[in-house]
Scaffold this motif. Structure first.
Motif, PDB file in Angstrom:
ATOM      1  N   GLU A 199       0.830  -1.200   0.000  1.00 24.72           N
ATOM      2  CA  GLU A 199       0.000   0.000   0.000  1.00 24.72           C
ATOM      3  C   GLU A 199       0.867   1.254   0.000  1.00 24.72           C
ATOM      4  N   LYS A 200       1.930   1.257   0.802  1.00 31.79           N
ATOM      5  CA  LYS A 200       2.843   2.403   0.855  1.00 31.79           C
ATOM      6  C   LYS A 200       3.556   2.577  -0.485  1.00 31.79           C
ATOM      7  N   GLU A 201       3.996   1.485  -1.069  1.00 35.22           N
ATOM      8  CA  GLU A 201       4.688   1.555  -2.358  1.00 35.22           C
ATOM      9  C   GLU A 201       3.772   2.140  -3.438  1.00 35.22           C
ATOM     10  N   LEU A 202       2.527   1.679  -3.492  1.00 35.73           N
ATOM     11  CA  LEU A 202       1.593   2.174  -4.497  1.00 35.73           C
ATOM     12  C   LEU A 202       1.222   3.633  -4.222  1.00 35.73           C
ATOM     13  N   ARG A 203       1.047   3.973  -2.950  1.00 30.65           N
ATOM     14  CA  ARG A 203       0.762   5.365  -2.571  1.00 30.65           C
ATOM     15  C   ARG A 203       1.917   6.268  -2.995  1.00 30.65           C
ATOM     16  N   ASP A 204       3.156   5.814  -2.751  1.00 30.60           N
ATOM     17  CA  ASP A 204       4.333   6.608  -3.125  1.00 30.60           C
ATOM     18  C   ASP A 204       4.423   6.804  -4.634  1.00 30.60           C
ATOM     19  N   LYS A 205       4.013   5.793  -5.398  1.00 27.33           N
ATOM     20  CA  LYS A 205       4.009   5.925  -6.865  1.00 27.33           C
ATOM     21  C   LYS A 205       3.053   7.037  -7.293  1.00 27.33           C
ATOM     22  N   VAL A 206       1.898   7.101  -6.651  1.00 25.85           N
ATOM     23  CA  VAL A 206       0.924   8.151  -6.961  1.00 25.85           C
ATOM     24  C   VAL A 206       1.455   9.510  -6.505  1.00 25.85           C
ATOM     25  N   VAL A 259      -4.322   4.621  -1.317  1.00 22.16           N
ATOM     26  CA  VAL A 259      -3.800   4.926  -2.650  1.00 22.16           C
ATOM     27  C   VAL A 259      -4.609   6.036  -3.314  1.00 22.16           C
ATOM     28  N   LEU A 260      -5.925   6.015  -3.158  1.00 24.22           N
ATOM     29  CA  LEU A 260      -6.749   6.998  -3.853  1.00 24.22           C
ATOM     30  C   LEU A 260      -6.742   8.376  -3.208  1.00 24.22           C
ATOM     31  N   ASP A 261      -6.443   8.467  -1.936  1.00 25.97           N
ATOM     32  CA  ASP A 261      -6.421   9.784  -1.290  1.00 25.97           C
ATOM     33  C   ASP A 261      -5.461  10.743  -2.009  1.00 25.97           C
ATOM     34  N   PRO A 262      -4.184  10.359  -2.216  1.00 21.11           N
ATOM     35  CA  PRO A 262      -3.314  11.272  -2.962  1.00 21.11           C
ATOM     36  C   PRO A 262      -3.695  11.380  -4.438  1.00 21.11           C
ATOM     37  N   ALA A 263      -4.309  10.339  -4.982  1.00 19.80           N
ATOM     38  CA  ALA A 263      -4.754  10.391  -6.379  1.00 19.80           C
ATOM     39  C   ALA A 263      -5.889  11.405  -6.540  1.00 19.80           C
ATOM     40  N   ILE A 264      -6.748  11.509  -5.547  1.00 19.95           N
ATOM     41  CA  ILE A 264      -7.830  12.497  -5.592  1.00 19.95           C
ATOM     42  C   ILE A 264      -7.233  13.902  -5.587  1.00 19.95           C
ATOM     43  N   THR A 265      -6.260  14.136  -4.711  1.00 11.85           N
ATOM     44  CA  THR A 265      -5.606  15.445  -4.673  1.00 11.85           C
ATOM     45  C   THR A 265      -4.978  15.765  -6.027  1.00 11.85           C
ATOM     46  N   ILE A 304      -8.716  -0.222 -11.625  1.00  9.66           N
ATOM     47  CA  ILE A 304      -8.651  -1.004 -10.387  1.00  9.66           C
ATOM     48  C   ILE A 304      -9.785  -2.022 -10.372  1.00  9.66           C
ATOM     49  N   ILE A 305     -10.985  -1.576 -10.726  1.00  9.60           N
ATOM     50  CA  ILE A 305     -12.141  -2.483 -10.755  1.00  9.60           C
ATOM     51  C   ILE A 305     -11.925  -3.584 -11.784  1.00  9.60           C
ATOM     52  N   SER A 306     -11.395  -3.231 -12.943  1.00 11.50           N
ATOM     53  CA  SER A 306     -11.161  -4.224 -13.996  1.00 11.50           C
ATOM     54  C   SER A 306     -10.204  -5.309 -13.528  1.00 11.50           C
ATOM     55  N   TYR A 307      -9.101  -4.907 -12.921  1.00 10.14           N
ATOM     56  CA  TYR A 307      -8.131  -5.898 -12.452  1.00 10.14           C
ATOM     57  C   TYR A 307      -8.661  -6.671 -11.251  1.00 10.14           C
ATOM     58  N   ALA A 309      -2.952   0.099 -10.852  1.00 13.38           N
ATOM     59  CA  ALA A 309      -4.297  -0.486 -10.823  1.00 13.38           C
ATOM     60  C   ALA A 309      -4.245  -2.005 -10.763  1.00 13.38           C
ATOM     61  N   ARG A 310      -3.347  -2.597 -11.525  1.00 13.00           N
ATOM     62  CA  ARG A 310      -3.232  -4.058 -11.539  1.00 13.00           C
ATOM     63  C   ARG A 310      -2.854  -4.575 -10.156  1.00 13.00           C
ATOM     64  N   ARG A 311      -1.833  -3.984  -9.582  1.00 14.51           N
ATOM     65  CA  ARG A 311      -1.358  -4.463  -8.280  1.00 14.51           C
ATOM     66  C   ARG A 311      -2.382  -4.193  -7.175  1.00 14.51           C
ATOM     67  N   LEU A 312      -3.004  -3.021  -7.202  1.00 12.42           N
ATOM     68  CA  LEU A 312      -3.999  -2.706  -6.181  1.00 12.42           C
ATOM     69  C   LEU A 312      -5.252  -3.548  -6.366  1.00 12.42           C
ATOM     70  N   GLY A 313      -5.687  -3.754  -7.603  1.00 11.18           N
ATOM     71  CA  GLY A 313      -6.860  -4.591  -7.850  1.00 11.18           C
ATOM     72  C   GLY A 313      -6.673  -5.996  -7.317  1.00 11.18           C
ATOM     73  N   LYS A 314      -5.500  -6.573  -7.559  1.00  8.23           N
ATOM     74  CA  LYS A 314      -5.202  -7.916  -7.050  1.00  8.23           C
ATOM     75  C   LYS A 314      -5.173  -7.917  -5.524  1.00  8.23           C
ATOM     76  N   HIS A 315      -4.517  -6.921  -4.953  1.00  8.84           N
ATOM     77  CA  HIS A 315      -4.420  -6.821  -3.492  1.00  8.84           C
ATOM     78  C   HIS A 315      -5.813  -6.717  -2.859  1.00  8.84           C
ATOM     79  N   LEU A 316      -6.661  -5.891  -3.428  1.00 11.83           N
ATOM     80  CA  LEU A 316      -8.006  -5.728  -2.871  1.00 11.83           C
ATOM     81  C   LEU A 316      -8.808  -7.025  -2.970  1.00 11.83           C
ATOM     82  N   LYS A 317      -8.617  -7.758  -4.058  1.00 11.20           N
ATOM     83  CA  LYS A 317      -9.269  -9.063  -4.188  1.00 11.20           C
ATOM     84  C   LYS A 317      -8.732 -10.006  -3.122  1.00 11.20           C
TER      85      LYS A 317
END
Length: 139
Positions: A13-20, A103-109, A128-131, A38-46
């Motif tokens: 989660e930190k790695e993906l957040r940092d990418k954003v 991940v989406l909090d900084p993406a929203i900003t 994210i939904i697709s993956y 999206a791919r990595r987060l979608g898999k993680h959420l699943k």
């Protein structure tokens, strides 16, 4: 050892957040990087058991706002930023939404700077939904 799985989740989660966070303006994120996040987060959420419908609820809010922008002519940064409390509310009701929020909090900003950036935010959420679905996430 029981925390090892949670520590790995926090690390992802930190790695993906940092990418954003590398992008102050989401329009600057390359499509390849957006898809990888999206791919990595979608898999993680699943993997943690988040249901597709819980991500779709947020996507519905984003699409409603997009409809108000009249193809960018009526873009309103505040409307985008106000997605944050909606996501926080969802995360407060369902702990499995918290990684999505991280991940989406900084993406929203970063997606609130312009209509073009907002469209990248929308593409990120749709991806994210697709993956999530691709990896077997259910409703």
């Amino acid at each position: 050892m029981a925390n090892d799985g949670r520590d790995l989740n926090n690390q992802l989660e930190k790695e993906l957040r940092d990418k954003v966070l590398k992008y102050a303006d989401l329009k600057d994120i390359p499509a390849e990087e957006l898809v990888e996040i999206a791919r990595r987060l979608g898999k993680h959420l699943k993997d943690i058991g988040l249901k597709t419908t819980q991500i779709r609820k947020f996507l519905d809010w984003v699409r409603r706002i997009d409809g108000q922008f009249n193809k960018g002519k009526d873009f309103n940064k505040d409307s985008v930023i106000l997605l944050k409390p909606k996501l926080a509310y969802s995360a407060g009701r369902e702990f499995r939404v918290k990684p999505l929020m991280e991940v989406l909090d900084p993406a929203i900003t970063a997606g609130s700077n312009s209509y073009e950036s907002f469209k990248k935010l929308l593409a990120l959420i749709e991806s994210i939904i697709s993956y999530h679905k691709f990896y077997g996430g259910g409703d």
